[in-house]
Design a protein around this motif. Structure first.
Motif, PDB file in Angstrom:
ATOM      1  N   LEU A 176       9.136-104.700  14.972  1.00  0.00           N
ATOM      2  CA  LEU A 176       8.218-104.693  13.830  1.00  0.00           C
ATOM      3  C   LEU A 176       8.050-103.276  13.298  1.00  0.00           C
ATOM      4  O   LEU A 176       7.582-102.399  14.015  1.00  0.00           O
ATOM      5  CB  LEU A 176       6.848-105.244  14.251  1.00  0.00           C
ATOM      6  CG  LEU A 176       6.839-106.658  14.805  1.00  0.00           C
ATOM      7  CD1 LEU A 176       6.546-106.635  16.295  1.00  0.00           C
ATOM      8  CD2 LEU A 176       5.808-107.519  14.093  1.00  0.00           C
ATOM      9  N   ASP A 177       8.452-103.065  12.050  1.00  0.00           N
ATOM     10  CA  ASP A 177       8.414-101.728  11.472  1.00  0.00           C
ATOM     11  C   ASP A 177       7.202-101.574  10.557  1.00  0.00           C
ATOM     12  O   ASP A 177       7.221-102.038   9.424  1.00  0.00           O
ATOM     13  CB  ASP A 177       9.698-101.468  10.697  1.00  0.00           C
ATOM     14  CG  ASP A 177       9.849 -99.994  10.338  1.00  0.00           C
ATOM     15  OD1 ASP A 177       8.919 -99.210  10.636  1.00  0.00           O
ATOM     16  OD2 ASP A 177      10.879 -99.629   9.765  1.00  0.00           O
ATOM     17  N   GLU A 178       6.173-100.934  11.051  1.00  0.00           N
ATOM     18  CA  GLU A 178       4.934-100.737  10.287  1.00  0.00           C
ATOM     19  C   GLU A 178       4.567-101.992   9.492  1.00  0.00           C
ATOM     20  O   GLU A 178       4.378-101.932   8.279  1.00  0.00           O
ATOM     21  CB  GLU A 178       5.075 -99.543   9.332  1.00  0.00           C
ATOM     22  CG  GLU A 178       5.613 -98.311  10.036  1.00  0.00           C
ATOM     23  CD  GLU A 178       5.008 -97.022   9.534  1.00  0.00           C
ATOM     24  OE1 GLU A 178       3.976 -97.071   8.863  1.00  0.00           O
ATOM     25  OE2 GLU A 178       5.552 -95.954   9.858  1.00  0.00           O
ATOM     26  N   PRO A 179       4.454-103.124  10.179  1.00  0.00           N
ATOM     27  CA  PRO A 179       4.274-104.374   9.432  1.00  0.00           C
ATOM     28  C   PRO A 179       2.940-104.441   8.705  1.00  0.00           C
ATOM     29  O   PRO A 179       2.795-105.207   7.770  1.00  0.00           O
ATOM     30  CB  PRO A 179       4.347-105.450  10.518  1.00  0.00           C
ATOM     31  CG  PRO A 179       3.968-104.752  11.765  1.00  0.00           C
ATOM     32  CD  PRO A 179       4.449-103.346  11.625  1.00  0.00           C
TER      33      PRO A 179
ATOM     34  N   LYS B  61      11.167 -93.080  13.665  1.00  0.00           N
ATOM     35  CA  LYS B  61      10.805 -94.398  14.197  1.00  0.00           C
ATOM     36  C   LYS B  61      11.682 -95.498  13.599  1.00  0.00           C
ATOM     37  O   LYS B  61      12.255 -96.311  14.327  1.00  0.00           O
ATOM     38  CB  LYS B  61       9.325 -94.714  13.897  1.00  0.00           C
ATOM     39  CG  LYS B  61       8.351 -93.641  14.347  1.00  0.00           C
ATOM     40  CD  LYS B  61       6.926 -94.023  14.017  1.00  0.00           C
ATOM     41  CE  LYS B  61       6.617 -94.147  12.551  1.00  0.00           C
ATOM     42  NZ  LYS B  61       6.579 -92.901  11.793  1.00  0.00           N
ATOM     43  N   THR B  62      11.763 -95.502  12.271  1.00  0.00           N
ATOM     44  CA  THR B  62      12.570 -96.535  11.622  1.00  0.00           C
ATOM     45  C   THR B  62      14.026 -96.427  12.043  1.00  0.00           C
ATOM     46  O   THR B  62      14.678 -97.439  12.303  1.00  0.00           O
ATOM     47  CB  THR B  62      12.441 -96.422  10.088  1.00  0.00           C
ATOM     48  OG1 THR B  62      11.081 -96.635   9.732  1.00  0.00           O
ATOM     49  CG2 THR B  62      13.299 -97.445   9.371  1.00  0.00           C
ATOM     50  N   THR B  63      14.514 -95.195  12.135  1.00  0.00           N
ATOM     51  CA  THR B  63      15.891 -94.999  12.569  1.00  0.00           C
ATOM     52  C   THR B  63      16.117 -95.611  13.954  1.00  0.00           C
ATOM     53  O   THR B  63      17.137 -96.255  14.193  1.00  0.00           O
ATOM     54  CB  THR B  63      16.229 -93.495  12.576  1.00  0.00           C
ATOM     55  OG1 THR B  63      15.932 -92.964  11.286  1.00  0.00           O
ATOM     56  CG2 THR B  63      17.674 -93.255  12.902  1.00  0.00           C
TER      57      THR B  63
ATOM     58  N   PHE C 125      10.570-106.364   8.697  1.00  0.00           N
ATOM     59  CA  PHE C 125      10.848-105.108   8.023  1.00  0.00           C
ATOM     60  C   PHE C 125       9.597-104.502   7.394  1.00  0.00           C
ATOM     61  O   PHE C 125       8.647-105.192   7.066  1.00  0.00           O
ATOM     62  CB  PHE C 125      11.912-105.306   6.947  1.00  0.00           C
ATOM     63  CG  PHE C 125      13.265-105.607   7.513  1.00  0.00           C
ATOM     64  CD1 PHE C 125      14.143-104.589   7.829  1.00  0.00           C
ATOM     65  CD2 PHE C 125      13.646-106.907   7.761  1.00  0.00           C
ATOM     66  CE1 PHE C 125      15.389-104.861   8.370  1.00  0.00           C
ATOM     67  CE2 PHE C 125      14.895-107.201   8.297  1.00  0.00           C
ATOM     68  CZ  PHE C 125      15.760-106.170   8.602  1.00  0.00           C
ATOM     69  N   GLN C 126       9.680-103.175   7.230  1.00  0.00           N
ATOM     70  CA  GLN C 126       8.564-102.418   6.669  1.00  0.00           C
ATOM     71  C   GLN C 126       8.139-102.989   5.320  1.00  0.00           C
ATOM     72  O   GLN C 126       6.975-103.040   5.001  1.00  0.00           O
ATOM     73  CB  GLN C 126       9.006-100.967   6.509  1.00  0.00           C
ATOM     74  CG  GLN C 126       7.873 -99.992   6.328  1.00  0.00           C
ATOM     75  CD  GLN C 126       8.291 -98.554   6.647  1.00  0.00           C
ATOM     76  OE1 GLN C 126       9.430 -98.291   6.972  1.00  0.00           O
ATOM     77  NE2 GLN C 126       7.365 -97.642   6.561  1.00  0.00           N
ATOM     78  N   LYS C 127       9.129-103.435   4.523  1.00  0.00           N
ATOM     79  CA  LYS C 127       8.787-103.973   3.189  1.00  0.00           C
ATOM     80  C   LYS C 127       9.023-105.472   3.139  1.00  0.00           C
ATOM     81  O   LYS C 127       9.471-105.990   2.133  1.00  0.00           O
ATOM     82  CB  LYS C 127       9.592-103.248   2.136  1.00  0.00           C
ATOM     83  CG  LYS C 127       9.091-101.827   1.954  1.00  0.00           C
ATOM     84  CD  LYS C 127       9.863-101.081   0.897  1.00  0.00           C
ATOM     85  CE  LYS C 127       9.504 -99.624   0.917  1.00  0.00           C
ATOM     86  NZ  LYS C 127      10.682 -98.765   0.870  1.00  0.00           N
TER      87      LYS C 127
END
Ligand SMILES: Nc1ncnc2c1ncn2[C@@H]1O[C@H](COP(=O)(O)OP(=O)(O)O)[C@@H](O)[C@H]1O
Ligand SMILES: [Mg+2]
Lengths: 367, 259
Positions: free
Chosen positions: A169-172, A54-56, A93-95
């Motif tokens: 939105l990456d696992e926000p 997913k992130t990729t 970003f996720q972080k």
């Protein structure tokens, strides 16, 4: 072509298209001929277990990863090799990745300053964005002084002030606790409506995906397993992976006797699926909440309750019947040891082809 | 009981740590020339020190070499870190391993090999060769203190900046540099002190004409040390002390500001 007005063509054309994207790291394939179309103003969610790519996918869209093969098309233009800072999309970003050396206002103003906006415009935008994410008056605060949830909302504010066409939105909400996560889910849906921009959302949380999205893309090991509305994904999983991943379900070996008749655990169940052929082994999916429990002999199959847990609104019970442990949910409690019967409305029995091998499973789904 | 023992122990350690320096400081104010008798208070050794061209030159050399070698090593090392950070994990660990070898190498080996290299290429030994040598041995220290900052960074904020439209250069100066600044500063300070401190490498790579404080003192030991050098040592000690206190106060203030 000529007789359609330009507007019409614009609507028909997807905003973003990923075509045959493949990516591998050190010989390990992360994405394999991945295809995805994203329409304007859609809330689309990539859903899949951790490590499925997913992130990729998001990073390829953001321009941080170059795919080995394939193309990224934005409004008809090939942007596969466009630098990240030139792309008309922004990422949460996720972080979070807030800038710790700047205060909140400076964080939010970062993109606006680069695009050369006036000071008044920037100040207005900061106020507006902070209001939008319910953090009025936080301009002068430092990043460290904010909680995870607040940082998360600043990350969103920082992205949306630039008025991107697409927000990635990456696992926000991944790092937030349950209550805050639910609050933020509503917040995001509200934001999406207010801003009218396209959201590409990534999560491994199926509940989140189903509540928020217009369209869900279920992924596993770099392949798309199923694409559809949340209802389609939940009610009509196309394969055992999707059925298993989305909510609890009973996935049982069955044999399709003929059209609309399936044999499960040596009992005949009427269903509504056709075209599988005669005596064909299939996978059968039955959702726990679709199992109707009654007195012995009243239903299709009899069994014994082997466990019973209260999980909030209803009880979750395991029922041993026909050599299979069925998972059932009911608002009525049947104590352990009770003899019961079960039946299922034909509509709620979902028949799936049995995959021969993993590769074949993936191939079949790609079509 | 336990408390008094603790206090006593600490006092003992501090006493032994600072006794030599204290002795030296006292002797630097001694009127007489001997090391074992207090004749009377005098500032004459300080006067002599400031009037001694050799000492002043050595002092100048020591600090200009330290400043320039630390500055250049810091810039080169930071740029190197950017490159190393962009490498794959395997290459990164190889490079970091190569970086660590000179740290463990004996100074004398580095000094002699640098000298031989200069001579082989027909470069005469002078201020430049000392400066170059100091840059060489300071570089690994800079890399060692800057690299962990890059690791902490994980490229997250850099990518976020690009995502918001920043060019790579703008993103580096606006986002990455402030984040790795503590590493750069400590790298610089480390390099500076290593350079001031060095004797062996300087000894082998300096020409006949130039001296740093350490080589000067060494050469005078042979003919007998004059108390001027006590005065010099005292001055250096006080300067270092003041700088350290200033740095501590500054970093404390900065921490408070962040809270
Ligand atoms: N830069 C990288 N180098 C090597 N492997 C990577 C890299 N990025 C991702 N991967 C691998 O690719 C796979 C998919 O990663 P990712 O897209 O982050 O998954 P997800 O976001 O769905 O959890 C994982 O197995 C991960 O280890
Ligand atoms: Mg991820």
């Amino acid at each position: 072509m000529g007789k359609y007005p330009a507007e019409f063509l614009k609507i028909k054309m997807p905003l973003i298209e990923l075509i045959d994207i493949s990516k591998s790291y050190d010989g390990e394939t992360v994405l394999d001929e991945f295809n995805l179309k994203i329409k304007e103003n859609e809330f689309i969610t990539l859903l899949g277990p951790s490590g499925c790519g997913k992130t990729t996918t998001l990073r390829i869209l953001g321009g941080f990863v170059t795919p080995d093969t394939g193309k990224v098309i934005y409004q008809g233009k090939d942007i596969t090799n466009l630098a990240p800072n030139k792309r008309p999309l922004n990422t949460v970003f996720q972080k979070y990745a807030l800038f710790p050396n700047m205060n909140i206002a400076e964080n939010i103003a970062f993109g606006l300053k680069i695009s050369g906006k006036s000071k008044e415009y920037i100040d207005d935008k900061i106020k507006y964005a902070l209001k939008l994410v319910n953090l009025n008056g936080y301009e002068k605060r430092s990043v460290d002084s904010l909680s995870g949830g607040q940082q998360q909302r600043i990350a969103i504010a920082r992205a949306i002030v630039n008025e991107p066409k697409v927000l990635l939105l990456d696992e926000p909400l991944g790092a937030l606790d349950l209550k805050l996560r639910q609050e933020m889910q509503y917040e995001l849906i509200r934001l999406k409506k207010e801003l009218g921009i396209t959201f590409l959302y990534v999560t491994h949380d199926q509940e989140e995906a189903l509540t928020m999205s217009d369209k869900v893309v279920v992924m596993n090991q770099g392949y798309i397993q199923q694409m559809g509305t949340p209802e389609q994904i939940y009610n009509e999983p196309e394969n055992a992976f999707v059925a298993d991943f989305i909510g609890d379900s009973n996935i049982i070996d069955g044999v399709m006797m003929e059209d609309r008749v399936v044999k499960i655990c040596n009992h005949i169940f009427p269903c509504i699926d056709e075209g599988f052929g005669r005596n064909k082994p299939v996978d059968v999916v039955i959702r726990p909440e679709d199992i109707i429990i009654g007195k012995p002999g009243e239903g299709t199959i009899d069994g014994v309750v082997t466990s019973n847990v209260f999980i909030g609104v209803h009880y979750e019970m395991c029922i041993q019947a026909g050599g299979f442990e069925w998972l059932a949910q009911n608002t009525t409690s049947y104590p352990v040891g009770t003899h019961v019967s079960m039946r299922v409305v034909p509509d709620n029995i979902q028949i799936m082809n049995k995959p021969q091998s993993e590769d074949e499973e993936a191939m079949a789904l790609d079509e | 009981m336990k408390k008094t023992f603790k206090g006593l122990y600490l006092a003992l350690i501090v006493f032994f740590l600072y006794l030599p320096i204290f002795t030296l400081m006292v002797l630097s104010f001694n009127e007489g020339k001997t090391m074992n008798a207090w004749v009377g208070f005098s500032l004459k050794w300080y006067e002599e020190m400031f009037n001694n061209r050799q000492i002043m030159e050595a002092l100048g050399n020591t600090f200009t070499i330290a400043f320039w070698s630390a500055t250049i090593a810091t810039i080169v090392g930071t740029i190197a870190c950017i490159g190393i950070n962009a490498m794959g994990e395997k290459k990164k660990s190889i490079i970091m391993g190569l970086n660590n070898i000179p740290l463990l190498n004996a100074d004398i080996v580095i000094g002699i090999s640098l000298m031989l290299t200069f001579l082989m290429f027909g470069i005469s030994l002078n201020y430049g060769t000392v400066l170059f040598s100091h840059i060489t041995f300071c570089l690994p220290y800079v890399i060692l203190s800057v690299m962990p900052k890059f690791k902490q960074l994980q490229n997250l904020t850099y990518e976020a900046a690009l995502d918001l439209g920043a060019t790579p250069v703008y993103a580096f100066f606006k986002v990455v540099l402030p984040d790795i600044m503590p590493g750069i500063i400590s790298g610089f300070l480390l390099a500076f002190t290593m350079s001031v401190d060095d004797f062996v490498i300087t000894h082998f790579t300096r020409g006949a004409g130039i001296n740093t404080i350490s080589t000067l003192i060494y050469s005078q030991v042979k003919v007998g040390i004059r108390p001027t050098l006590y005065a010099l040592s005292t001055v250096i000690f006080v300067i270092v002390l003041v700088v350290l206190i200033a740095i501590n106060i500054m970093s404390n203030k900065k921490k408070e500001k962040n809270i």
